[in-house]
Design a protein around this motif. Structure first.
Motif, PDB file in Angstrom:
ATOM      1  N   TYR A 219       0.823  -1.211   0.000  1.00  0.00           N
ATOM      2  CA  TYR A 219       0.000   0.000   0.000  1.00  0.00           C
ATOM      3  C   TYR A 219       0.856   1.260   0.000  1.00  0.00           C
ATOM      4  O   TYR A 219       0.549   2.233  -0.712  1.00  0.00           O
ATOM      5  N   VAL A 220       1.941   1.259   0.730  1.00  0.00           N
ATOM      6  CA  VAL A 220       2.819   2.429   0.770  1.00  0.00           C
ATOM      7  C   VAL A 220       3.464   2.662  -0.590  1.00  0.00           C
ATOM      8  O   VAL A 220       3.511   3.797  -1.107  1.00  0.00           O
ATOM      9  N   VAL A 221       3.961   1.593  -1.220  1.00  0.00           N
ATOM     10  CA  VAL A 221       4.635   1.741  -2.513  1.00  0.00           C
ATOM     11  C   VAL A 221       3.650   2.207  -3.586  1.00  0.00           C
ATOM     12  O   VAL A 221       3.943   3.111  -4.395  1.00  0.00           O
ATOM     13  N   THR A 222       2.476   1.623  -3.630  1.00  0.00           N
ATOM     14  CA  THR A 222       1.491   2.022  -4.642  1.00  0.00           C
ATOM     15  C   THR A 222       1.027   3.464  -4.435  1.00  0.00           C
ATOM     16  O   THR A 222       0.792   4.189  -5.416  1.00  0.00           O
ATOM     17  N   SER A 223       0.899   3.895  -3.181  1.00  0.00           N
ATOM     18  CA  SER A 223       0.487   5.285  -2.928  1.00  0.00           C
ATOM     19  C   SER A 223       1.567   6.269  -3.383  1.00  0.00           C
ATOM     20  O   SER A 223       1.257   7.349  -3.899  1.00  0.00           O
ATOM     21  N   VAL A 224       2.813   5.919  -3.209  1.00  0.00           N
ATOM     22  CA  VAL A 224       3.895   6.814  -3.649  1.00  0.00           C
ATOM     23  C   VAL A 224       3.958   6.878  -5.175  1.00  0.00           C
ATOM     24  O   VAL A 224       4.093   7.963  -5.766  1.00  0.00           O
ATOM     25  N   THR A 225       3.877   5.736  -5.820  1.00  0.00           N
ATOM     26  CA  THR A 225       3.971   5.725  -7.286  1.00  0.00           C
ATOM     27  C   THR A 225       2.775   6.410  -7.937  1.00  0.00           C
ATOM     28  O   THR A 225       2.914   7.077  -8.978  1.00  0.00           O
ATOM     29  N   GLN A 367      -4.027  13.009   5.548  1.00  0.00           N
ATOM     30  CA  GLN A 367      -4.878  12.885   4.365  1.00  0.00           C
ATOM     31  C   GLN A 367      -5.934  13.981   4.334  1.00  0.00           C
ATOM     32  O   GLN A 367      -6.247  14.538   3.273  1.00  0.00           O
ATOM     33  N   LEU A 368      -6.493  14.325   5.492  1.00  0.00           N
ATOM     34  CA  LEU A 368      -7.487  15.394   5.552  1.00  0.00           C
ATOM     35  C   LEU A 368      -6.873  16.757   5.238  1.00  0.00           C
ATOM     36  O   LEU A 368      -7.507  17.596   4.582  1.00  0.00           O
ATOM     37  N   VAL A 369      -5.650  16.988   5.707  1.00  0.00           N
ATOM     38  CA  VAL A 369      -4.991  18.262   5.441  1.00  0.00           C
ATOM     39  C   VAL A 369      -4.560  18.364   3.994  1.00  0.00           C
ATOM     40  O   VAL A 369      -4.429  19.475   3.452  1.00  0.00           O
ATOM     41  N   LEU A 373       2.177  12.074   0.267  1.00  0.00           N
ATOM     42  CA  LEU A 373       2.902  10.994   0.966  1.00  0.00           C
ATOM     43  C   LEU A 373       2.338  10.766   2.366  1.00  0.00           C
ATOM     44  O   LEU A 373       3.070  10.547   3.332  1.00  0.00           O
ATOM     45  N   ALA A 374       1.015  10.812   2.491  1.00  0.00           N
ATOM     46  CA  ALA A 374       0.394  10.620   3.801  1.00  0.00           C
ATOM     47  C   ALA A 374       0.637   9.202   4.325  1.00  0.00           C
ATOM     48  O   ALA A 374       0.908   9.004   5.516  1.00  0.00           O
ATOM     49  N   ALA A 375       0.553   8.206   3.437  1.00  0.00           N
ATOM     50  CA  ALA A 375       0.755   6.820   3.873  1.00  0.00           C
ATOM     51  C   ALA A 375       2.188   6.562   4.324  1.00  0.00           C
ATOM     52  O   ALA A 375       2.415   5.986   5.405  1.00  0.00           O
ATOM     53  N   PRO A 376       3.213   6.960   3.545  1.00  0.00           N
ATOM     54  CA  PRO A 376       4.587   6.755   4.061  1.00  0.00           C
ATOM     55  C   PRO A 376       4.862   7.516   5.356  1.00  0.00           C
ATOM     56  O   PRO A 376       5.561   7.003   6.239  1.00  0.00           O
ATOM     57  N   MET A 400       6.521  17.859   8.952  1.00  0.00           N
ATOM     58  CA  MET A 400       6.463  19.320   8.805  1.00  0.00           C
ATOM     59  C   MET A 400       7.279  19.793   7.609  1.00  0.00           C
ATOM     60  O   MET A 400       6.875  20.730   6.901  1.00  0.00           O
ATOM     61  N   VAL A 401       8.427  19.168   7.360  1.00  0.00           N
ATOM     62  CA  VAL A 401       9.235  19.548   6.198  1.00  0.00           C
ATOM     63  C   VAL A 401       8.485  19.242   4.904  1.00  0.00           C
ATOM     64  O   VAL A 401       8.472  20.052   3.955  1.00  0.00           O
ATOM     65  N   VAL A 402       7.825  18.086   4.841  1.00  0.00           N
ATOM     66  CA  VAL A 402       7.046  17.742   3.644  1.00  0.00           C
ATOM     67  C   VAL A 402       5.897  18.724   3.475  1.00  0.00           C
ATOM     68  O   VAL A 402       5.597  19.177   2.348  1.00  0.00           O
TER      69      VAL A 402
END
Length: 497
Positions: A219-225, A367-369, A373-376, A400-402
């Motif tokens: 799930y993390v990899v698919t969300s990033v891609t 995700q709401l904000v 990259l919310a999942a990672p 915070m940096v992201v």
């Protein structure tokens, strides 16, 4: 001190009367002689009774000292009698043989046949002599010396354990991870064991956990891609926003875009120069990291292999260990180990549940904000929850940096406040509710333990410091017998003038 002895001639004169009454020696043998203490010696410290390992050890030490004192008196009595009897036959004075070695036929302990023969012959088995050096010391000095030796022995044992652990760090990490996996998977294995044997239940629990981890990583990899294209543009816009804020913002220092580009190019040149000048060293480090990868897989294999046997036959292994101990130690060792395992398992399971809750709440909030990259980032918050004190702040800073790079300073502040609020929910609601009193350590103890573990063993020390301190404290609390607590207000100190 003055030495007190009995008259050997008087003892010799009493022999005929004792031979005339043969039943008297039998009565003398049935009654244990009571050693006489020198009146001029300092009184012996009072016997320590009650529970507690330290008190029992002190009581055993004093009994051993008394037995040694009694045996020395018996040896002295037999030596005096032997010298007197030999001197009466050879014409030597009784004190002329005092400095010489004892004859080969003379006994050297109170349990040997010589003192028993002296008792049958009518001689007193114990002759009062000057008090021992230990008995002549004040009781507070004896207790202090015994406590000092006990403390020194404990420190030496801890140092040896730490030294042995530092030599076999990979093995220690593997066993520690096996214990963590065992404590986490034990409820699931017990659930499956209700409908199948223990070993199939163990393998089914491991496969279920592995499937959950693989699904999370997928799930993390698919969300990033899937977000990569929009993520690139958002980061580009975010960087432009940051540059504009630095150039025209309210900060006392203003940097133009050209100055920032030149500074960035200078950093790139410094990095290239460093790589060119340290190429052999970096190659060596790469090779060492390759061996570290092999060590990682070896440690994981050891952890999984040990976990399988801990889950499937841990009860039989522990019963075998108890059977190898003396019978009088089995109950106390079992109670101490049970208290330690209860604390360790509660800490491991509670930490996993709390970390999972933190990750879910962080993922939903990001995700709401609208943070990319919310999942990672949620997975990063989940991992950071396993590192006390420093894990959660590190995950918050990265989030915070992201947020700053994607949506600007205002969103960065919102994300920081939200992650901090999740940390407060964890510390004041989740941990007391899930862990309860299983790991009841004061925050000051936790901070000091994490600091000591970090300085001693780096990240590994920071991770294992809190569960190790909790296990040691629970074992001590189980074996230690507490006195009555202090009730009421403590009296104020007043200086004596």
């Amino acid at each position: 001190m003055e030495e007190h002895t009995t008259d050997p001639h008087a003892s010799a004169q009493s022999l005929p009367s004792r031979q005339a009454a043969p039943e008297e020696p039998e009565k003398a043998d049935e009654q244990e002689p009571v050693p006489q203490r020198d009146p001029s010696a300092s009184p012996a410290p009072p016997a320590v009774t009650g529970g507690g390992p330290v008190r029992r050890l002190m009581s055993a030490w004093r009994r051993a000292v008394d037995r040694v004192d009694q045996r020395r008196r018996a040896e002295r009595a037999w030596q005096l009698h032997y010298e007197e009897s030999v001197g009466s036959r050879t014409g030597e004075a009784p004190g002329e043989r005092a400095a010489g070695p004892a004859p080969s036929g003379a006994a050297h302990t109170a349990d040997s046949p010589a003192p028993q023969a002296a008792a049958h012959s009518g001689l007193p088995p114990v002759i009062a002599t000057r008090s021992t050096a230990l008995a002549s010391l004040p009781s507070w000095l004896v207790r202090g010396g015994l406590g000092a030796w006990l403390g020194l022995g404990i420190i030496i044992m801890i140092a040896l354990v730490v030294y042995a652990t530092s030599i076999i760090v990979p093995v220690f990490i593997g066993v520690f991870m096996a214990l963590v996996f065992t404590s986490i998977l034990q409820p699931l294995v017990s659930l499956f064991a209700r409908v199948m044997p223990r070993y199939p239940a163990t393998f089914l629990a491991l496969l279920t956990t592995l499937a959950a981890i693989v699904g999370l990583m997928t799930y993390v990899v698919t969300s990033v891609t899937s977000q990569w294209a929009s993520l690139t543009s958002q980061f580009s816009d975010g960087l432009d926003t940051i540059v504009d804020f630095v150039e025209h913002g309210p900060l006392p220092v203003h940097l133009t875009q050209q100055e920032l580009a030149e500074q960035f190019q200078a950093w790139v040149r410094q990095g290239q120069d460093y790589l060119q000048s340290n190429a052999p060293t970096l190659a060596t480090e790469v090779l060492s990291n390759a061996s570290a990868v092999v060590d990682f897989f070896a440690v994981m294999a050891l952890a999984i292999f040990s976990t399988i046997f801990f889950l499937a036959s841990g009860g039989r292994m522990w019963r075998w260990f108890l059977d190898e101990l003396p019978a009088h130690l089995r109950e106390s060792v079992h109670r101490a180990a049970g208290a330690g395992w209860y604390t360790f398992a509660g800490y491991a399971r509670g930490t996993v549940i709390v970390a999972l809750a933190d990750g879910v709440m962080a993922g939903i909030f990001l995700q709401l904000v609208g943070i990319p990259l919310a999942a990672p980032l949620a997975v990063l918050v989940f991992i950071g929850a396993f590192i006390p004190i420093i894990g959660a702040p590190a995950a918050m800073i990265i989030a915070m940096v992201v947020a700053l790079a994607s949506h600007g300073p205002l969103t960065m502040v919102v994300v920081g406040l939200g992650v901090a609020a999740i940390g407060q929910i964890e510390g004041h609601i989740l941990q007391p509710l899930i862990m309860g009193r299983q790991v009841s350590l004061h925050p000051v103890v936790v901070i000091i333990g994490v600091a000591v573990g970090t300085y001693a063993a780096g990240l590994l020390g920071a991770i294992i410091a809190v569960p190790l301190i909790g296990v040691l404290w629970s074992v001590y609390s189980e074996l230690h017998v507490k006195d009555a607590p202090v009730v009421g207000e403590l009296p104020a100190y007043t200086a004596r003038g």
